[in-house]
Design a protein around this motif. Sequence first.
Motif, PDB file in Angstrom:
ATOM      1  N   ARG A 296      28.672  35.116  40.109  1.00 35.71           N
ATOM      2  CA  ARG A 296      30.077  35.392  39.771  1.00 35.71           C
ATOM      3  C   ARG A 296      30.209  36.125  38.447  1.00 35.71           C
ATOM      4  NH1 ARG A 296      33.831  37.284  38.600  1.00 35.71           N
ATOM      5  NH2 ARG A 296      35.997  36.582  38.473  1.00 35.71           N
ATOM      6  N   ILE A 297      29.383  35.784  37.463  1.00 35.53           N
ATOM      7  CA  ILE A 297      29.492  36.422  36.157  1.00 35.53           C
ATOM      8  C   ILE A 297      28.498  37.561  35.984  1.00 35.53           C
ATOM      9  CG2 ILE A 297      27.908  34.796  34.990  1.00 35.53           C
ATOM     10  CD1 ILE A 297      29.784  34.935  32.560  1.00 35.53           C
ATOM     11  N   ALA A 298      27.285  37.389  36.513  1.00 35.89           N
ATOM     12  CA  ALA A 298      26.222  38.343  36.207  1.00 35.89           C
ATOM     13  C   ALA A 298      26.339  39.640  36.990  1.00 35.89           C
ATOM     14  CB  ALA A 298      24.851  37.705  36.455  1.00 35.89           C
ATOM     15  N   VAL A 299      26.978  39.635  38.153  1.00 38.93           N
ATOM     16  CA  VAL A 299      27.189  40.903  38.857  1.00 38.93           C
ATOM     17  C   VAL A 299      28.132  41.796  38.057  1.00 38.93           C
ATOM     18  CG1 VAL A 299      28.215  41.974  40.911  1.00 38.93           C
ATOM     19  CG2 VAL A 299      26.623  40.065  41.165  1.00 38.93           C
TER      20      VAL A 299
ATOM     21  N   VAL B  27      37.440  47.084  33.019  1.00 46.43           N
ATOM     22  CA  VAL B  27      37.781  46.179  34.121  1.00 46.43           C
ATOM     23  C   VAL B  27      36.685  45.128  34.295  1.00 46.43           C
ATOM     24  CG1 VAL B  27      38.134  46.029  36.617  1.00 46.43           C
ATOM     25  CG2 VAL B  27      39.238  47.856  35.306  1.00 46.43           C
ATOM     26  N   GLN B  28      35.425  45.550  34.193  1.00 42.26           N
ATOM     27  CA  GLN B  28      34.321  44.598  34.331  1.00 42.26           C
ATOM     28  C   GLN B  28      34.326  43.581  33.196  1.00 42.26           C
ATOM     29  OE1 GLN B  28      32.606  44.716  37.200  1.00 42.26           O
ATOM     30  NE2 GLN B  28      33.941  46.457  37.608  1.00 42.26           N
ATOM     31  N   CYS B  29      34.585  44.046  31.979  1.00 42.56           N
ATOM     32  CA  CYS B  29      34.612  43.123  30.834  1.00 42.56           C
ATOM     33  C   CYS B  29      35.727  42.098  30.985  1.00 42.56           C
ATOM     34  CB  CYS B  29      34.771  43.915  29.538  1.00 42.56           C
ATOM     35  SG  CYS B  29      33.340  44.933  29.123  1.00 42.56           S
ATOM     36  N   LEU B  30      36.890  42.550  31.409  1.00 46.67           N
ATOM     37  CA  LEU B  30      38.002  41.619  31.620  1.00 46.67           C
ATOM     38  C   LEU B  30      37.704  40.655  32.766  1.00 46.67           C
ATOM     39  CD1 LEU B  30      40.989  44.086  31.135  1.00 46.67           C
ATOM     40  CD2 LEU B  30      40.228  42.293  29.549  1.00 46.67           C
ATOM     41  N   ASP B  31      36.954  41.143  33.762  1.00 51.66           N
ATOM     42  CA  ASP B  31      36.586  40.265  34.874  1.00 51.66           C
ATOM     43  C   ASP B  31      35.620  39.184  34.401  1.00 51.66           C
ATOM     44  OD1 ASP B  31      36.689  39.516  37.633  1.00 51.66           O
ATOM     45  OD2 ASP B  31      34.691  40.375  37.875  1.00 51.66           O
ATOM     46  N   VAL B  32      34.721  39.527  33.486  1.00 55.48           N
ATOM     47  CA  VAL B  32      33.817  38.525  32.923  1.00 55.48           C
ATOM     48  C   VAL B  32      34.622  37.447  32.195  1.00 55.48           C
ATOM     49  CG1 VAL B  32      32.040  38.121  31.169  1.00 55.48           C
ATOM     50  CG2 VAL B  32      31.816  40.044  32.758  1.00 55.48           C
ATOM     51  N   LEU B  33      35.575  37.867  31.380  1.00 56.31           N
ATOM     52  CA  LEU B  33      36.415  36.900  30.665  1.00 56.31           C
ATOM     53  C   LEU B  33      37.228  36.051  31.638  1.00 56.31           C
ATOM     54  CD1 LEU B  33      37.645  39.110  27.679  1.00 56.31           C
ATOM     55  CD2 LEU B  33      35.963  37.260  27.607  1.00 56.31           C
ATOM     56  N   ARG B  34      37.703  36.670  32.703  1.00 56.28           N
ATOM     57  CA  ARG B  34      38.466  35.928  33.716  1.00 56.28           C
ATOM     58  C   ARG B  34      37.573  34.904  34.414  1.00 56.28           C
ATOM     59  NH1 ARG B  34      39.517  39.936  36.584  1.00 56.28           N
ATOM     60  NH2 ARG B  34      41.305  40.620  35.331  1.00 56.28           N
ATOM     61  N   ALA B  35      36.336  35.304  34.709  1.00 54.33           N
ATOM     62  CA  ALA B  35      35.407  34.390  35.366  1.00 54.33           C
ATOM     63  C   ALA B  35      35.136  33.167  34.501  1.00 54.33           C
ATOM     64  CB  ALA B  35      34.102  35.114  35.680  1.00 54.33           C
ATOM     65  N   VAL B  36      34.911  33.390  33.220  1.00 53.30           N
ATOM     66  CA  VAL B  36      34.630  32.275  32.310  1.00 53.30           C
ATOM     67  C   VAL B  36      35.839  31.360  32.197  1.00 53.30           C
ATOM     68  CG1 VAL B  36      34.008  31.630  29.955  1.00 53.30           C
ATOM     69  CG2 VAL B  36      32.924  33.609  31.032  1.00 53.30           C
ATOM     70  N   SER B  37      37.032  31.955  32.188  1.00 50.12           N
ATOM     71  CA  SER B  37      38.251  31.162  32.058  1.00 50.12           C
ATOM     72  C   SER B  37      38.517  30.316  33.289  1.00 50.12           C
ATOM     73  CB  SER B  37      39.444  32.086  31.789  1.00 50.12           C
ATOM     74  OG  SER B  37      40.657  31.374  31.788  1.00 50.12           O
ATOM     75  N   LYS B  38      38.368  30.924  34.475  1.00 45.24           N
ATOM     76  CA  LYS B  38      38.705  30.226  35.711  1.00 45.24           C
ATOM     77  C   LYS B  38      37.536  29.410  36.259  1.00 45.24           C
ATOM     78  CE  LYS B  38      42.404  33.294  37.275  1.00 45.24           C
ATOM     79  NZ  LYS B  38      42.953  34.099  38.399  1.00 45.24           N
ATOM     80  N   GLN B  39      36.315  29.854  35.958  1.00 43.62           N
ATOM     81  CA  GLN B  39      35.129  29.163  36.442  1.00 43.62           C
ATOM     82  C   GLN B  39      34.141  28.993  35.285  1.00 43.62           C
ATOM     83  OE1 GLN B  39      35.023  32.255  39.816  1.00 43.62           O
ATOM     84  NE2 GLN B  39      33.952  30.525  40.724  1.00 43.62           N
TER      85      GLN B  39
ATOM     86  N   SER C 152      30.384  29.378  35.442  1.00 42.80           N
ATOM     87  CA  SER C 152      29.669  30.661  35.508  1.00 42.80           C
ATOM     88  C   SER C 152      28.940  30.947  34.191  1.00 42.80           C
ATOM     89  CB  SER C 152      30.627  31.799  35.857  1.00 42.80           C
ATOM     90  OG  SER C 152      31.621  31.951  34.848  1.00 42.80           O
ATOM     91  N   PHE C 153      29.600  30.697  33.075  1.00 46.97           N
ATOM     92  CA  PHE C 153      28.934  30.912  31.788  1.00 46.97           C
ATOM     93  C   PHE C 153      27.822  29.879  31.579  1.00 46.97           C
ATOM     94  CE2 PHE C 153      28.604  30.421  27.107  1.00 46.97           C
ATOM     95  CZ  PHE C 153      28.189  31.716  26.811  1.00 46.97           C
ATOM     96  N   ALA C 154      28.070  28.658  32.026  1.00 47.73           N
ATOM     97  CA  ALA C 154      27.036  27.627  31.928  1.00 47.73           C
ATOM     98  C   ALA C 154      25.800  28.025  32.731  1.00 47.73           C
ATOM     99  CB  ALA C 154      27.587  26.285  32.417  1.00 47.73           C
ATOM    100  N   ALA C 155      26.019  28.626  33.911  1.00 50.09           N
ATOM    101  CA  ALA C 155      24.896  29.080  34.731  1.00 50.09           C
ATOM    102  C   ALA C 155      24.128  30.195  34.039  1.00 50.09           C
ATOM    103  CB  ALA C 155      25.398  29.546  36.093  1.00 50.09           C
ATOM    104  N   LEU C 156      24.855  31.098  33.400  1.00 49.38           N
ATOM    105  CA  LEU C 156      24.196  32.175  32.654  1.00 49.38           C
ATOM    106  C   LEU C 156      23.344  31.606  31.522  1.00 49.38           C
ATOM    107  CD1 LEU C 156      23.880  35.233  32.026  1.00 49.38           C
ATOM    108  CD2 LEU C 156      25.890  35.013  30.553  1.00 49.38           C
ATOM    109  N   MET C 157      23.881  30.639  30.784  1.00 44.86           N
ATOM    110  CA  MET C 157      23.121  30.053  29.685  1.00 44.86           C
ATOM    111  C   MET C 157      21.887  29.306  30.199  1.00 44.86           C
ATOM    112  SD  MET C 157      24.542  31.066  26.944  1.00 44.86           S
ATOM    113  CE  MET C 157      23.688  30.028  25.751  1.00 44.86           C
ATOM    114  N   ARG C 158      22.011  28.623  31.328  1.00 45.44           N
ATOM    115  CA  ARG C 158      20.838  27.944  31.899  1.00 45.44           C
ATOM    116  C   ARG C 158      19.765  28.954  32.275  1.00 45.44           C
ATOM    117  NH1 ARG C 158      24.720  24.715  34.421  1.00 45.44           N
ATOM    118  NH2 ARG C 158      24.558  25.893  36.368  1.00 45.44           N
TER     119      ARG C 158
END
Length: 556
Positions: free
Chosen positions: A386-389, A441-453, A456-462
């Motif tokens: 969700r975040i890394a793509v 658009v991609q950067c805002l989508d990353v921020l949206r992903a972290v906010s709503k899910q 996703s950021f936790a998975a990236l850090m793992r």
Amino acid sequence: MTDWQTADRFLASTHEVKNQPPALENYNLYHADTALQAAVKREGAQWAQADIEHMGRLAGKAQTIRLGFLANANKPQFHTHDRFGHRVDLIEYHDAYHQLMQIATRHGLHASPWAQPRAGAHVARAANYYLHTQVEAAHGCPITMTFAAVPALQHQPDIAAQWLPKILHFDYDERNIPYTDKAALTIGMAMTEKQGGSDVRANTTRAYPVAAQGPGQMYELVGHKWFVSAPMCDAFLVLAQTDGGLSCFLLPRWRPDGSKNPLQIQRLKDKMGNVANASSEAELRGAMAWMIGEEGRGVRTIIEMVAMTRYDCMIGSSAGMRQAAVQALHHCQHRRAFGATLIDQPLMQNVLADLALESEAAMTLTMRMARALDQQQDPHEQALARIAVAVGKYWICKRAPEHAYEAMEVIGGSGVMENSIMPRLYREAPINAIWEGSGNVQCLDVLRAVSKQPESFAALMRELELAKGAHPGLDKAIVALPERLQQAQEQPFFGRQLVELMARTLQGALLQQHAPNAVADAFCQSRLGTSGHLGYGRLADAKAAMQIIARAWPTN
């Protein structure tokens, strides 16, 4: 004998052609790519080895490479009417384009993970797509859209049951005939309009029910579309407004009764790149379409298609980088200047190794995301994708234009000539960064992903922590990410800095786990070190540079 009678002796051969590289053809792209071979095995597609080897061999054949040149030298031609005055909206492509489409579909690049699901299916498709699009990228547009349409269509099972068997068929039918008379279909997409662009909620196209309303029902669409790419596809996923809000529709080029659907093309786009593929503007004059998914949830329905097309942008840009790097390496392997072969000159080695490094990092992240798509039943992989793509789409596509230019400069004047592949790679390089959501658009989508899910950021850090301790620059970047995230969440002004650091850190972590030390450490030093990556040719370890080149181009 007079002087003029003997003058023709000076009109013989003027010189012998020397110190020019042979054409790069009739080689196996897969066998020449050590890093890709390792990725295919590592990410779970070893079972597809024979098929990928076949694609590598096919992509390297002189006749296949020639198809790419022919398809781009002969732009699609648009005909509004036939000679009798009937509206046809016909676009004619050169036969080379159709042959490339045939290769792609017969190898399942448009459908294989859906038609033949198994562990590693996305990885195998990504590897084949990566090899094939090094030959020619533009025809990949309808291949990608057909592939990406499947998850969206599955929101409407009754429509999917009619269409998916033909979409998943491993063949290509170029004929301009109703979809009911074909065994194989391609699918396009028409989302954006003049007034909104990426802001599709500003769309004004209206959908009117023919009889009953709601999912699976027939509507007539009235409005316009600013970008209809590959307009000879058999149907398109389209967004239009209903009383319930913006909704998704499947709009065929022909009505079920065999009459022409009034999707009327206004003109073809005159693009700087991607010229073998047609893109168009169109008006919908009561065009028939079926609603797909819930009314008013069109963005939610079509976003699954967009997610897949964004992933293919990662593959396409990675493929372009690989081909650019290979062209530069091949040229320098054969070209001599100032008393030595270019590939043996230290300053050129620095540039070549840096180009190869960027290429491998892009491919490694792309193939890791293919594994994530294969394992969407795993919560970690689903959250990571969700975040890394979005992160990968932003960064890899952003890096491609400069990479293409640098490779062109390595080749020099010959690389600017239109009978070289380099101008095409250069013109193609910005396309993926702009299409399917530009950088912001991609950067805002990353921020949206972290906010709503937040997971996703936790998975990236793992994922990053798997490589913790491998390199001090990488460790420092991992530690910095949460603070950078908080800064960007509070001030989106800093969104690009966040996403770029995410991308470079993830690439560095993957290389530290899977690549030789020379590759992994050079990447972390140059992309995550204190100096930062200011441009190509600034690596710090000459011995490592030689090892990187040997890995990138083992045929030299």
